[in-house]
Design an enzyme around this catalytic site. Structure first.
Site, PDB file in Angstrom:
ATOM      1  N   VAL A 182       0.867  -1.181   0.000  1.00 36.36           N
ATOM      2  CA  VAL A 182       0.000   0.000   0.000  1.00 36.36           C
ATOM      3  C   VAL A 182       0.899   1.225   0.000  1.00 36.36           C
ATOM      4  O   VAL A 182       1.627   1.477   0.966  1.00 36.36           O
ATOM      5  CB  VAL A 182      -0.929   0.001   1.231  1.00 36.36           C
ATOM      6  N   ASP A 183       0.859   1.978  -1.088  1.00 35.92           N
ATOM      7  CA  ASP A 183       1.793   3.088  -1.273  1.00 35.92           C
ATOM      8  C   ASP A 183       1.028   4.379  -1.528  1.00 35.92           C
ATOM      9  O   ASP A 183       0.347   4.519  -2.553  1.00 35.92           O
ATOM     10  CB  ASP A 183       2.723   2.775  -2.449  1.00 35.92           C
ATOM     11  N   SER A 184       1.169   5.332  -0.589  1.00 38.79           N
ATOM     12  CA  SER A 184       0.481   6.616  -0.754  1.00 38.79           C
ATOM     13  C   SER A 184       1.055   7.411  -1.917  1.00 38.79           C
ATOM     14  O   SER A 184       0.435   8.361  -2.397  1.00 38.79           O
ATOM     15  CB  SER A 184       0.589   7.436   0.536  1.00 38.79           C
TER      16      SER A 184
END
Length: 307
Positions: A182-184
């Site tokens: 999960v990469d902002s």
């Protein structure tokens, strides 16, 4: 004097196996017990060195380093130089830390100061042994930077690991289990439908697609040529414009999935309101994840609690 060689070997074997296992746990590597124990077995053969011809060779620094390299290679494999060097660095740092702690505890409880001890006195001359001082002056800075760099890598692994989730993608009645990050920083959207885009490596998913579709992933401009796609793929492929630093007007081929299921702790997120962009490259240098998840995907998906 009785020498219990089997007990000494077993102690070394278990200690080496424990160090390899702890290295894998800290770096979040996939641990296979068979490989860990085999690596520990290789490391423990040095116990038998005194009984072998030319035993001095087995106690040389080069041989010890070679044994360590072989142990780490057996336990975790060699995917690329950076991956291997991180494993080897962590293994050495843990060896020094645990070995030093054990020696420190031993002297804490067993060392007795005796000013009348001639051996002790002959080793104290002025500021002490000049070789020891030189060793500390040179060795400490080296170990400091070595340890700092290794700890920085551990921290990166820890942060990354906390954002790793299990992902299941389904396309045309085919399902694949992946590991996702999960990469902002992933803010890729389809400009027409406003659907978020999940980026997936083709390394584990190429079997989903016929060669005509794989050609499109390699070069989006294949769609403009006489490259007719199978009918079941005609309405599934979209073209997503994107840009990276220094480059604009780039295109990416994406696929509409039947379903994507994401497991985060005790929650299961499920949605098909997204697109999957497949790229022919490895996303993680050490294969910790296979896809990069847009954070909006979790926010807009319905989820259920798992007991």
């Amino acid at each position: 004097m009785t020498l219990y060689l089997d007990i000494i070997w077993l102690l070394n074997f278990l200690f080496d196996s424990m160090l390899l296992s702890l290295t894998g746990v800290i770096l979040k590597r996939k641990i296979r017990k068979r490989k860990i124990f085999f690596g520990g077995l290789i490391g423990s053969i040095i116990v038998f060195a005194p009984f072998i011809t030319n035993a001095a060779l087995f106690f040389s620094p080069l041989f010890k380093i070679a044994i360590s390299v072989l142990m780490v290679w057996i336990a975790f494999g060699f995917k690329r130089m950076r991956f291997f060097f991180t494993n080897l660095s962590a293994f050495y740092l843990l060896t020094f830390a645990i070995g030093g702690a054990l020696i420190g505890l031993h002297y804490l409880f067993s060392f007795q100061y005796n000013a009348a001890n001639a051996l002790f006195l002959t080793n104290i001359r002025g500021f002490g042994d000049p070789i020891s001082w030189l060793f500390v002056i040179i060795g400490f800075p080296i170990l400091y930077f070595f340890s700092k760099d290794t700890f920085d890598k551990w921290e990166t692994v820890k942060i990354e690991y906390e954002n790793l989730v299990d992902v299941e993608i389904s396309i045309n009645n085919q399902t694949k289990q992946l590991r996702g990050l999960v990469d902002s920083g992933n803010q890729l959207y389809d400009p027409l439908t406003k659907k978020p885009v999940l980026i997936v490596s083709l390394r584990k998913t190429a079997g989903f697609f016929p060669k005509e579709v794989l050609a499109v992933f390699e070069d989006v401009h294949q769609l403009l040529k006489e490259n007719e796609l199978p009918s079941e793929w005609m309405n599934k492929i979209s073209i997503i414009p994107y840009r990276v630093v220094g480059k604009d007007n780039l295109l990416l081929a994406a696929v509409k999935p039947d379903k994507v299921v994401i497991r985060v702790d005790k929650k299961i997120y499920q949605t098909n309101r997204l697109l999957l962009a497949f790229i022919n490259q490895t996303l993680s240098a050490d294969d910790r994840f296979d896809c990069i998840i847009h954070p909006k995907i979790l926010a807009q998906s319905h989820h259920e609690q798992v007991s």
